[in-house]
Design a protein around this motif. Structure first.
Motif, PDB file in Angstrom:
ATOM      1  N   LEU A 210       0.825  -1.207   0.000  1.00 52.75           N
ATOM      2  CA  LEU A 210       0.000   0.000   0.000  1.00 52.75           C
ATOM      3  C   LEU A 210       0.862   1.261   0.000  1.00 52.75           C
ATOM      4  O   LEU A 210       0.489   2.275  -0.615  1.00 52.75           O
ATOM      5  CB  LEU A 210      -0.926   0.000   1.210  1.00 52.75           C
ATOM      6  N   GLY A 211       1.993   1.236   0.671  1.00 54.57           N
ATOM      7  CA  GLY A 211       2.864   2.397   0.669  1.00 54.57           C
ATOM      8  C   GLY A 211       3.553   2.628  -0.656  1.00 54.57           C
ATOM      9  O   GLY A 211       3.863   3.775  -1.014  1.00 54.57           O
ATOM     10  N   PHE A 212       3.782   1.567  -1.404  1.00 57.06           N
ATOM     11  CA  PHE A 212       4.481   1.707  -2.688  1.00 57.06           C
ATOM     12  C   PHE A 212       3.533   1.972  -3.853  1.00 57.06           C
ATOM     13  O   PHE A 212       3.939   2.579  -4.853  1.00 57.06           O
ATOM     14  CB  PHE A 212       5.292   0.433  -2.959  1.00 57.06           C
ATOM     15  N   LEU A 213       2.287   1.541  -3.750  1.00 56.98           N
ATOM     16  CA  LEU A 213       1.355   1.649  -4.867  1.00 56.98           C
ATOM     17  C   LEU A 213       1.143   3.078  -5.378  1.00 56.98           C
ATOM     18  O   LEU A 213       1.069   3.273  -6.595  1.00 56.98           O
ATOM     19  CB  LEU A 213       0.012   1.021  -4.488  1.00 56.98           C
ATOM     20  N   PRO A 214       1.006   4.114  -4.521  1.00 55.63           N
ATOM     21  CA  PRO A 214       0.806   5.465  -5.071  1.00 55.63           C
ATOM     22  C   PRO A 214       1.915   5.918  -6.010  1.00 55.63           C
ATOM     23  O   PRO A 214       1.674   6.690  -6.929  1.00 55.63           O
ATOM     24  CB  PRO A 214       0.744   6.344  -3.808  1.00 55.63           C
ATOM     25  N   HIS A 215       3.133   5.441  -5.809  1.00 56.60           N
ATOM     26  CA  HIS A 215       4.243   5.792  -6.689  1.00 56.60           C
ATOM     27  C   HIS A 215       4.287   4.910  -7.937  1.00 56.60           C
ATOM     28  O   HIS A 215       4.964   5.264  -8.901  1.00 56.60           O
ATOM     29  CB  HIS A 215       5.572   5.638  -5.942  1.00 56.60           C
ATOM     30  N   ASN A 216       3.610   3.784  -7.894  1.00 54.66           N
ATOM     31  CA  ASN A 216       3.765   2.779  -8.945  1.00 54.66           C
ATOM     32  C   ASN A 216       2.556   2.641  -9.852  1.00 54.66           C
ATOM     33  O   ASN A 216       2.606   1.919 -10.839  1.00 54.66           O
ATOM     34  CB  ASN A 216       4.079   1.417  -8.291  1.00 54.66           C
ATOM     35  N   MET A 217       1.467   3.340  -9.528  1.00 55.94           N
ATOM     36  CA  MET A 217       0.296   3.264 -10.392  1.00 55.94           C
ATOM     37  C   MET A 217       0.573   3.974 -11.718  1.00 55.94           C
ATOM     38  O   MET A 217       1.396   4.885 -11.803  1.00 55.94           O
ATOM     39  CB  MET A 217      -0.925   3.887  -9.706  1.00 55.94           C
ATOM     40  N   GLY A 434      -0.731  26.065 -39.236  1.00 50.45           N
ATOM     41  CA  GLY A 434      -0.481  27.460 -38.946  1.00 50.45           C
ATOM     42  C   GLY A 434       0.957  27.753 -38.585  1.00 50.45           C
ATOM     43  O   GLY A 434       1.343  28.911 -38.470  1.00 50.45           O
ATOM     44  N   GLY A 435       1.787  26.710 -38.397  1.00 53.58           N
ATOM     45  CA  GLY A 435       3.193  26.911 -38.106  1.00 53.58           C
ATOM     46  C   GLY A 435       3.532  26.937 -36.637  1.00 53.58           C
ATOM     47  O   GLY A 435       4.675  27.062 -36.259  1.00 53.58           O
ATOM     48  N   GLN A 436       2.536  26.819 -35.751  1.00 55.27           N
ATOM     49  CA  GLN A 436       2.790  26.868 -34.305  1.00 55.27           C
ATOM     50  C   GLN A 436       2.711  25.462 -33.738  1.00 55.27           C
ATOM     51  O   GLN A 436       1.738  24.754 -33.941  1.00 55.27           O
ATOM     52  CB  GLN A 436       1.755  27.762 -33.626  1.00 55.27           C
ATOM     53  N   ALA A 437       3.742  25.070 -33.048  1.00 52.81           N
ATOM     54  CA  ALA A 437       3.796  23.732 -32.462  1.00 52.81           C
ATOM     55  C   ALA A 437       2.894  23.671 -31.250  1.00 52.81           C
ATOM     56  O   ALA A 437       2.586  24.680 -30.635  1.00 52.81           O
ATOM     57  CB  ALA A 437       5.237  23.371 -32.081  1.00 52.81           C
ATOM     58  N   PRO A 438       2.445  22.467 -30.888  1.00 53.55           N
ATOM     59  CA  PRO A 438       1.569  22.342 -29.722  1.00 53.55           C
ATOM     60  C   PRO A 438       2.300  22.675 -28.438  1.00 53.55           C
ATOM     61  O   PRO A 438       3.513  22.592 -28.347  1.00 53.55           O
ATOM     62  CB  PRO A 438       1.135  20.874 -29.752  1.00 53.55           C
ATOM     63  N   VAL A 439       1.514  23.018 -27.435  1.00 47.63           N
ATOM     64  CA  VAL A 439       2.080  23.294 -26.114  1.00 47.63           C
ATOM     65  C   VAL A 439       2.571  21.996 -25.516  1.00 47.63           C
ATOM     66  O   VAL A 439       1.866  20.995 -25.508  1.00 47.63           O
ATOM     67  CB  VAL A 439       1.010  23.946 -25.212  1.00 47.63           C
ATOM     68  N   THR A 440       3.778  21.995 -24.999  1.00 44.45           N
ATOM     69  CA  THR A 440       4.363  20.780 -24.419  1.00 44.45           C
ATOM     70  C   THR A 440       4.022  20.733 -22.951  1.00 44.45           C
ATOM     71  O   THR A 440       4.737  21.272 -22.106  1.00 44.45           O
ATOM     72  CB  THR A 440       5.885  20.783 -24.620  1.00 44.45           C
ATOM     73  N   VAL A 441       2.921  20.095 -22.670  1.00 44.32           N
ATOM     74  CA  VAL A 441       2.511  19.921 -21.277  1.00 44.32           C
ATOM     75  C   VAL A 441       2.548  18.442 -20.980  1.00 44.32           C
ATOM     76  O   VAL A 441       1.808  17.667 -21.566  1.00 44.32           O
ATOM     77  CB  VAL A 441       1.094  20.478 -21.041  1.00 44.32           C
ATOM     78  N   GLY A 442       3.387  18.014 -20.102  1.00 47.22           N
ATOM     79  CA  GLY A 442       3.475  16.596 -19.784  1.00 47.22           C
ATOM     80  C   GLY A 442       4.710  16.305 -18.973  1.00 47.22           C
ATOM     81  O   GLY A 442       5.399  17.195 -18.495  1.00 47.22           O
ATOM     82  N   VAL A 443       5.016  15.051 -18.872  1.00 41.23           N
ATOM     83  CA  VAL A 443       6.151  14.610 -18.075  1.00 41.23           C
ATOM     84  C   VAL A 443       7.399  14.698 -18.914  1.00 41.23           C
ATOM     85  O   VAL A 443       7.418  14.301 -20.072  1.00 41.23           O
ATOM     86  CB  VAL A 443       5.922  13.174 -17.585  1.00 41.23           C
ATOM     87  N   THR A 444       8.443  15.231 -18.369  1.00 46.04           N
ATOM     88  CA  THR A 444       9.702  15.352 -19.072  1.00 46.04           C
ATOM     89  C   THR A 444      10.741  14.488 -18.400  1.00 46.04           C
ATOM     90  O   THR A 444      10.769  14.368 -17.185  1.00 46.04           O
ATOM     91  CB  THR A 444      10.186  16.820 -19.060  1.00 46.04           C
ATOM     92  N   GLY A 445      11.630  13.903 -19.225  1.00 49.68           N
ATOM     93  CA  GLY A 445      12.665  13.067 -18.658  1.00 49.68           C
ATOM     94  C   GLY A 445      12.095  11.795 -18.082  1.00 49.68           C
ATOM     95  O   GLY A 445      11.201  11.175 -18.624  1.00 49.68           O
ATOM     96  N   ALA A 446      12.632  11.384 -16.946  1.00 51.20           N
ATOM     97  CA  ALA A 446      12.133  10.190 -16.278  1.00 51.20           C
ATOM     98  C   ALA A 446      10.728  10.449 -15.782  1.00 51.20           C
ATOM     99  O   ALA A 446      10.356  11.572 -15.457  1.00 51.20           O
ATOM    100  CB  ALA A 446      13.048   9.811 -15.112  1.00 51.20           C
ATOM    101  N   ASN A 447       9.947   9.396 -15.700  1.00 53.98           N
ATOM    102  CA  ASN A 447       8.525   9.533 -15.380  1.00 53.98           C
ATOM    103  C   ASN A 447       8.313  10.282 -14.078  1.00 53.98           C
ATOM    104  O   ASN A 447       8.668   9.803 -13.020  1.00 53.98           O
ATOM    105  CB  ASN A 447       7.880   8.147 -15.264  1.00 53.98           C
ATOM    106  N   GLY A 448       7.693  11.453 -14.170  1.00 52.37           N
ATOM    107  CA  GLY A 448       7.157  12.154 -13.013  1.00 52.37           C
ATOM    108  C   GLY A 448       8.200  12.644 -12.032  1.00 52.37           C
ATOM    109  O   GLY A 448       9.392  12.499 -12.213  1.00 52.37           O
ATOM    110  N   ALA A 449       7.707  13.303 -10.986  1.00 50.94           N
ATOM    111  CA  ALA A 449       8.578  13.786  -9.937  1.00 50.94           C
ATOM    112  C   ALA A 449       8.185  13.241  -8.576  1.00 50.94           C
ATOM    113  O   ALA A 449       9.020  13.006  -7.732  1.00 50.94           O
ATOM    114  CB  ALA A 449       8.546  15.318  -9.891  1.00 50.94           C
ATOM    115  N   THR A 450       6.903  13.047  -8.370  1.00 51.18           N
ATOM    116  CA  THR A 450       6.421  12.520  -7.098  1.00 51.18           C
ATOM    117  C   THR A 450       5.370  11.482  -7.379  1.00 51.18           C
ATOM    118  O   THR A 450       5.055  11.175  -8.521  1.00 51.18           O
ATOM    119  CB  THR A 450       5.812  13.645  -6.239  1.00 51.18           C
ATOM    120  N   ALA A 451       4.799  10.945  -6.317  1.00 55.77           N
ATOM    121  CA  ALA A 451       3.735   9.956  -6.485  1.00 55.77           C
ATOM    122  C   ALA A 451       2.418  10.604  -6.814  1.00 55.77           C
ATOM    123  O   ALA A 451       1.479   9.926  -7.203  1.00 55.77           O
ATOM    124  CB  ALA A 451       3.591   9.129  -5.205  1.00 55.77           C
TER     125      ALA A 451
END
Length: 462
Positions: A210-217, A434-451
């Motif tokens: 249970l303690g590990f699941l929030p980080h692993n879902m 139109g020449g404009q790239a989409p907004v980059t909203v998401g996880v960068t690098g390794a998955n996430g920062a916290t749980a």
């Protein structure tokens, strides 16, 4: 019960709080391998989550040793120390494998040595309840071989099923919950003190998962790796060995009356005593199928592939989260079905309920692309993709963007109501016309920062 719950909560809290720092340590240590052909995640994710789980195990045992009622487990039995010794050894082997990818035969040898360490300290199978025969005492060599075999099978079954985010931790948590209820019933209802260590092991194992699941879902921020999967497999096997091979069914006084009545009364006992095989039925079936499949192809039984049950669920159209939930469902059905049957084996309602739930599970398997919509009153309790309001809000936002684009003259004076749909065709490397790239909203690098959430970037590339 309160002391068991306290031990569970402290184990879960320590595991949860340590997983974040362990994730950063794994990234710095380079325990973040490249994507392999059999992997289902899309970007490198750190391993070594088993470090946090091991310290959660140590914290649970330490707290239990200082509680009034649970302290008797450490005074009257050497099983907690045997578990900690075997867990430390298997955890160390798993950490080395997560970092350096050691050979499969070396891991198998380490698993057997860890099981042998527990046997040497008294955690072994002394007798077995056999249907229509009774309790069969085992010799020292028979008990040792059976104990080592059960430990190795359980560890590898859990390790094999660790292929999707949150799958292994969730399935083991479900299994340990059912096992805790059964062991606590033996200890509390029958007053058998020999079942107390297994009850403690199950409570600590639930806290670790249970303690590990929030980080692993999904999407996982960190993987437990072999250091975690082999560890929880060993703890699960230790509880099974304790309650199966240490608790004498004759103490329950079930062999009274005629032979037919004795056999009938023994049914609720020997089925849950074989619960180690039922609670890992899904992983064990996956393990057997994998060995047969790889041997048939002329490969090593330890050669990794994408033929596991969870991989097949993804191939027939189930999403990642849906495949995990289906595996949860079958694990809970088998584990709690056996638990319920152990309480009252004569009730046909139990069998009927299991049959109905099995039919529901088969229907879920046959409808991989069916996405139910939750009623409005339940939308706050379900993921966003099952909410009606979210779909309506997305459509309204899209329409607003199209109207603003048309009013700004982006699509020309002659653009009609369908011009926005035609004007967003890919142009070049995925950029809109139109020449404009989409907004980059998401996880960068390794998955996430916290749980709880991942790193977000609000930069717009022009």
């Amino acid at each position: 019960m309160r002391e068991y719950l306290l031990t569970l909560c402290i184990t879960a809290a320590v595991t949860y709080l340590l997983t974040g720092p362990v994730r950063k340590f794994a990234i710095v240590a380079g325990a973040m391998p490249e994507i392999r052909a059999r992997d289902v995640h899309r970007e490198p994710t750190p391993r070594l989550g088993g470090i946090a789980m091991f310290f959660g195990l140590c914290a649970g045992l330490l707290v239990a040793d200082h509680l009034t009622n649970l302290n008797e487990v450490f005074e009257k039995s050497n099983e907690p120390r045997a578990l900690l010794s075997g867990a430390a050894l298997i955890w160390l082997i798993g950490v080395l494998d997560d970092k350096f990818e050691i050979d499969a035969l070396i891991k198998l040898g380490g698993q057997m040595i860890a099981a042998g360490v527990m046997v040497m300290q008294g955690l072994t199978i002394l007798w077995l309840p056999v249907p229509w025969v009774g309790t069969v005492a085992l010799t020292q060599w028979q008990g040792t071989l059976l104990t080592v075999a059960l430990v190795v099978i359980t560890i590898n079954a859990v390790n094999f099923v660790d292929g999707l985010d949150g799958l292994a931790a969730g399935m083991v948590c479900i299994a340990s919950a059912a096992f805790f209820m059964y062991a606590y019933r033996i200890w509390y209802s029958y007053g058998i003190e020999a079942a107390a260590p297994a009850t403690l092991f199950a409570a600590i194992l639930m806290g670790m998962c249970l303690g590990f699941l929030p980080h692993n879902m999904h999407p996982a921020r960190i993987f437990m790796g072999d250091s975690g999967s082999m560890l929880i497999g060993l703890v699960l096997a230790a509880g099974a060995i304790s309650v199966t091979g240490q608790v004498d069914p004759d103490i329950m006084r079930l062999f009274s009356g005629s032979e037919r009545n004795a056999v009938h009364q023994m049914v609720p006992v020997y089925i849950p005593l074989l619960m180690p095989l039922t609670i890992i039925a899904i992983p064990a079936a996956d393990l057997i199928l994998a060995i047969v499949r790889r041997t048939w192809r002329g490969q090593s039984p330890f050669a990794a592939d994408r033929g596991h049950l969870h991989h097949r669920l993804l191939e027939i159209g189930h999403s990642h989260s849906r495949a995990v939930l289906i595996m949860y469902f079958w694990s809970a059905l088998i584990a709690f079905g056996a638990l319920t049957y152990s309480v009252n084996a004569a009730s046909m309602w139990i069998v009927l309920g299991v049959v109905i739930l099995s039919a529901i599970g088969l229907a879920l398997l046959l409808l991989p692309r069916f996405r139910p919509r939750a009623p409005r009153w339940a939308e706050a309790f379900v993921p966003p993709r099952y909410r009606r309001r979210r779909a309506a809000a997305t459509a309204a936002a899209t329409a607003a963007v199209e109207r603003s684009a048309v009013s700004a003259g982006q699509y020309g004076p002659d653009a009609g109501p369908h011009a926005p749909a035609d004007a967003v065709e890919p142009d070049g490397a995925g950029a809109p016309a139109g020449g404009q790239a989409p907004v980059t909203v998401g996880v960068t690098g390794a998955n996430g920062a916290t749980a709880i959430g991942g790193r977000r970037s609000s930069k717009v590339r022009i």
